[in-house]
Design an enzyme around this catalytic site. Structure first.
Site, mmCIF file in Angstrom:
data_model
loop_
_atom_site.group_PDB
_atom_site.id
_atom_site.type_symbol
_atom_site.label_atom_id
_atom_site.label_comp_id
_atom_site.label_asym_id
_atom_site.label_seq_id
_atom_site.Cartn_x
_atom_site.Cartn_y
_atom_site.Cartn_z
ATOM 1 N N LEU A 1 0.996 -1.199 -0.145
ATOM 2 C CA LEU A 1 0.038 -0.046 0.187
ATOM 3 C C LEU A 1 1.108 1.412 -0.301
ATOM 4 O O LEU A 1 1.855 1.169 0.127
ATOM 5 C CB LEU A 1 -1.129 -0.254 1.470
ATOM 6 C CG LEU A 1 -2.007 -1.216 1.535
ATOM 7 C CD1 LEU A 1 -2.700 -0.815 2.638
ATOM 8 C CD2 LEU A 1 -2.808 -1.203 0.868
ATOM 9 N N ASP A 2 0.520 2.041 -0.712
ATOM 10 C CA ASP A 2 1.495 3.806 -0.741
ATOM 11 C C ASP A 2 1.605 4.464 0.885
ATOM 12 O O ASP A 2 0.105 4.145 1.581
ATOM 13 C CB ASP A 2 0.185 4.353 -1.505
ATOM 14 C CG ASP A 2 0.177 4.587 -2.375
ATOM 15 O OD1 ASP A 2 1.382 3.583 -3.304
ATOM 16 O OD2 ASP A 2 -0.222 5.431 -3.373
ATOM 17 N N ARG A 3 2.124 4.404 1.117
ATOM 18 C CA ARG A 3 2.580 5.849 2.062
ATOM 19 C C ARG A 3 1.189 5.452 2.957
ATOM 20 O O ARG A 3 1.053 5.468 4.210
ATOM 21 C CB ARG A 3 3.456 6.106 2.486
ATOM 22 C CG ARG A 3 4.190 6.653 3.697
ATOM 23 C CD ARG A 3 5.347 7.634 3.645
ATOM 24 N NE ARG A 3 6.125 8.074 5.348
ATOM 25 C CZ ARG A 3 7.453 8.025 5.340
ATOM 26 N NH1 ARG A 3 8.228 8.207 3.832
ATOM 27 N NH2 ARG A 3 7.426 8.091 6.201
ATOM 28 N N ARG B 1 -5.602 6.867 -8.028
ATOM 29 C CA ARG B 1 -4.853 8.268 -7.503
ATOM 30 C C ARG B 1 -4.779 8.596 -9.402
ATOM 31 O O ARG B 1 -5.502 9.525 -9.392
ATOM 32 C CB ARG B 1 -4.227 8.388 -6.592
ATOM 33 C CG ARG B 1 -3.774 7.775 -5.328
ATOM 34 C CD ARG B 1 -2.538 7.404 -4.881
ATOM 35 N NE ARG B 1 -2.171 9.051 -4.320
ATOM 36 C CZ ARG B 1 -0.942 8.884 -4.560
ATOM 37 N NH1 ARG B 1 -0.280 8.301 -3.891
ATOM 38 N NH2 ARG B 1 -0.090 10.541 -4.109
#
Length: 239
Positions: free
Chosen positions: A53-55, A153
Site C-alpha cells: 500500500l502507498d505510504r 489515484r
C-alpha cells in the site's frame, strides 16, 4: 505499537490494518526507515511481502508467514483472484454514479515516481461506485481489477475527481472544517485551525480470497479516524 494493528492472523498469514504514514517496505533510498515489513520481520522472525500500500493509504494489507503461503497468495494477486475494495473521498460529484475506468497506466516520461495514463502503459481496470455525495466531496468505493502503482489515484484524476489531499495527482491541500462548515469558530485554545484531514483520503477496507487450504476469508478494516471525522462533519453540514 503505533502504525498498525492486527485484524486477523493464523499459521499462514497475518492481515494488518496499516495506519497512514507507515511504509509497507523500507524506502530504496533510506533502508533505515521504519516500515511494516521491518517491524513484522522482528516480531515473527521471518515474514513475506505479498502486496503493498502507498505510504499515505491506510487499511488492509496481507503478509505471509511461510514460503508456500507467500507463493500462493502472490499468485492470487497476480491472477486477480482476490477481491480488493477501497474507500476514497474525492473532490466534487462524479456524474456517472457507477462505472469503470479502463485506461493503461505507465511511468511518467519526465516526473520520477509519478504514474500517468499512456498507450505504452499496462492494462489497468478500476470499477467504482459513488456511495455518498456531499456536494463538494463524494465517498466512493473502488474495486480494482489490476494492481498498478497509484492506480486509483491516477484513474480518479482522469475522471476529473482526484482523491482529496493527494499531493501528486490532486491539489494536495489539507481539508479545513471552516471551508464547508457554516458559522465555524476557532476554539479558544487554538491559535490556528488544524486540518480535519491532511493526507491522501484512501483506505483499503475489504479483502475476500480463498486460502491455501481452500477456506474462504472475507476481512475488513474499519475507516480510520480522520476519514470518519470528515464524513461525519460533511453529513452534518449537508443537513
Amino acid at each position: 505499537m503505533k502504525g498498525f494493528s492486527i485484524i486477523f492472523e493464523n499459521d499462514d498469514f497475518v492481515a494488518i490494518n496499516k495506519e497512514p504514514g507507515m511504509l509497507t517496505i523500507p524506502d530504496r533510498h533510506d533502508e533505515t526507515q521504519l516500515s511494516l515489513y521491518k517491524i513484522l520481520n522482528q516480531k515473527y522472525g521471518k515474514i513475506f511481502i505479498v502486496h503493498r500500500l502507498d505510504r499515505d493509504t491506510s487499511g488492509l494489507i496481507l503478509f505471509a508467514k511461510n514460503e508456500s503461503t507467500h507463493k500462493y497468495l502472490s499468485q492470487l494477486f497476480e491472477q486477480r483472484n482476490i477481491e480488493k475494495k477501497y474507500l476514497g473521498i474525492v473532490r466534487g460529484n462524479i456524474p456517472e454514479k457507477k462505472g469503470t475506468v479502463n485506461e493503461p497506466i505507465g511511468e511518467h516520461p519526465i516526473k520520477k515516481g509519478v504514474m500517468t495514463i499512456t498507450k505504452k502503459g499496462k492494462p489497468s481496470l478500476t470499477n467504482y461506485e459513488v456511495l455518498e455525495e456531499y456536494g463538494i466531496y463524494s465517498l466512493v468505493q473502488f474495486d480494482i481489477q489490476s494492481g498498478r502503482t497509484h492506480q486509483i489515484r491516477v484513474h480518479t484524476k482522469s475522471l476529473g475527481h482526484p482523491i482529496i489531499c493527494d499531493t501528486v495527482y490532486g491539489d494536495g491541500k489539507p481539508i479545513l472544517l471552516s471551508s464547508f462548515k457554516k458559522k465555524y469558530k476557532l476554539s479558544q485554545n487554538d491559535l490556528e485551525e488544524r486540518p480535519i484531514i491532511n493526507r491522501l483520503a484512501l483506505h483499503s477496507y475489504h479483502l475476500t480470497f480463498t486460502d491455501i487450504h481452500q477456506k474462504i476469508f472475507s476481512i475488513e478494516a474499519p475507516l480510520p479516524k480522520d476519514m470518519k471525522a470528515l464524513l461525519q462533519q460533511l453529513k452534518k453540514s449537508r443537513g
